[in-house]
Design an enzyme around this catalytic site. Structure first.
Site, short mmCIF file in Angstrom:
data_model
loop_
_atom_site.label_atom_id
_atom_site.label_comp_id
_atom_site.label_asym_id
_atom_site.label_seq_id
_atom_site.Cartn_x
_atom_site.Cartn_y
_atom_site.Cartn_z
N ASP A 1 69.19 30.81 14.59
CA ASP A 1 69.53 31.44 13.99
C ASP A 1 70.93 31.21 13.50
OD1 ASP A 1 69.84 32.84 11.09
OD2 ASP A 1 69.22 34.57 12.30
N HIS A 2 72.00 31.75 12.73
CA HIS A 2 73.61 31.28 12.43
C HIS A 2 73.81 30.41 13.68
CE1 HIS A 2 73.65 34.00 8.10
NE2 HIS A 2 72.83 34.35 8.95
N GLU B 1 76.35 39.54 12.11
CA GLU B 1 75.03 39.63 12.84
C GLU B 1 75.73 38.53 13.91
OE1 GLU B 1 70.15 39.16 11.04
OE2 GLU B 1 71.32 37.94 12.11
N HIS C 1 68.28 35.54 3.70
CA HIS C 1 68.95 36.25 4.76
C HIS C 1 69.22 37.50 4.09
CE1 HIS C 1 70.54 32.46 7.65
NE2 HIS C 1 69.83 31.78 6.71
ZN LIG Z 1 71.44 35.15 8.15
#
Ligand SMILES: [Zn+2]
Length: 371
Positions: free
Chosen positions: A114-115, A187, A271
């Site tokens: 993820d990110h 996040e 997202h």
């Molecule tokens: Zn995200």
């Protein structure tokens, strides 16, 4: 166009387990072309990974397992002193766990990170190093895809950095997810303050930017795009989030017209899926979203299930001999009991996700002979 009369599983018949390279791309394009999406679930350990696989198997659906940088660090152990090292080792260990067990669940699994913003690029670099080693040893990379999120930077810088990474990833069979426009909320320390408000223009991607990125990056490898249409990480009170999925439709139209590659040339990512209205989810999927991230709702499913269990068996969490009965409470506080309850909470929540996204019963994995 695909032949709607033939189930995808008959046409593709992919080997169950982690898909990479051409198989990864075929799975993504099948989802997009047939109008369904897969949940991408953030995991933090074997409990959440196994629960996701169990849910996928039960629903005959393929699934995306992803690690945030914090999830990867947690997987290696919060006690590990060097956090940067822990992020790499944790992601590698989680990937190896998934590679080892996934095929036995009989579905296809996309394994993703993820990110990663600029300060986390060394994390991705370390994981690509690990995949280079894995390709030498086994012929397959550790991950199906990585995300690089430089959406807070100027578009040209975002594209240039992504291009450099893609040049390393493509020969290994790894795809890239990029972000254009920002997803609200944060996040794991990556992201933006939701107080910016839903009317803020930077929460909505410009289709022209999508075209620029697509034209620059798609010749270099397989790219999927997280375009912002007002989506926000986390779950907020109703009214705080205004989703505008038509931005996705407009992006497809602009790229389709410029490139002539069908009516939905982009593989799009949603997202901040937790807490979204079903109508907006369905609309977004119809515009070519193949992946919807779901983290917050899964965390809550795990925590609330265990919370109920602890509440119901409170005595066992403070006494080894129950004061009320004089009997041992070991069978109630055994971690397998309450962790399993948490896993079952994840499985139940994901059943709803697969149904919401139209993924139930659509695994493209070939059936495995059961002896
Ligand atoms: Zn995200």
């Amino acid at each position: 166009m695909t032949d709607k009369a033939t189930p995808a599983s008959d046409r593709l018949g992919l080997k169950p387990g982690v898909v990479t390279g051409a198989d990864y791309r075929r799975l993504v394009e099948t989802c997009r072309d047939e109008g369904y999406a897969l949940p991408a679930v953030n995991v933090v350990g074997t409990d959440s990974i196994n629960a996701v696989l169990e849910a996928a198997a039960r629903n005959r659906a393929d699934v995306i397992i992803q690690l945030s940088n914090g999830g990867a660090r947690f997987y290696a152990g919060e006690g590990m002193k060097d956090a940067d090292q822990a992020r790499v080792l944790g992601a590698v260990a989680a990937a190896r766990h998934v590679h080892t067990v996934a095929a036995a669940y009989g579905v296809c699994v996309i394994l993703h990170t993820d990110h990663a913003d600029r300060k986390l690029l060394p994390w991705i670099s370390g994981l690509i190093d690990a995949s280079e080693e894995a390709v030498r040893e086994t012929g397959r990379p550790l991950f199906s895809s990585h995300m690089i999120d430089l959406s807070a930077e100027p578009l040209e810088d975002n594209i240039a950095e992504c291009a450099a990474f893609l040049r390393r990833m493509t020969p290994l069979g790894i795809g890239l997810e990029i972000e254009l426009g920002v997803t609200g909320g944060e996040e794991d320390g990556v992201g933006h303050d939701v107080d910016d408000g839903a009317d803020n223009a930077h929460l909505y991607t410009q289709p022209e930017d999508v075209l620029k990125a697509y034209e620059a990056l798609s010749p270099l490898g397989f790219v999927t795009i997280a375009a912002s249409f007002g989506n926000v990480h986390g779950v907020y009170a109703p009214g705080n989030v205004k989703l505008r999925p038509e931005i996705l439709r407009n992006s497809q139209a602009v790229v389709a017209q410029a490139t002539g590659r069908g009516d939905r040339p982009l593989a799009l990512v949603f997202h901040g899926g937790s807490g979204s209205e079903q109508a907006k989810i369905t609309e977004a999927v119809s515009y070519g979203v193949f992946k919807m991230n779901i983290d917050t709702d899964i965390q809550f499913a795990f925590a609330s299930s265990i919370g109920r269990y602890v509440h119901e068996h409170a005595e066992a969490f403070s006494h080894q001999i129950a004061p009320s009965t004089g009997k041992p409470t070991k069978k109630l506080y055994d971690p397998r009991k309450w962790l399993r309850v948490g896993e079952q909470g994840i499985v139940a929540r994901l059943e709803q996700s697969f149904a919401d996204l139209g993924a139930t019963g659509r695994s493209v994995a070939r059936a495995v002979q059961v002896s």
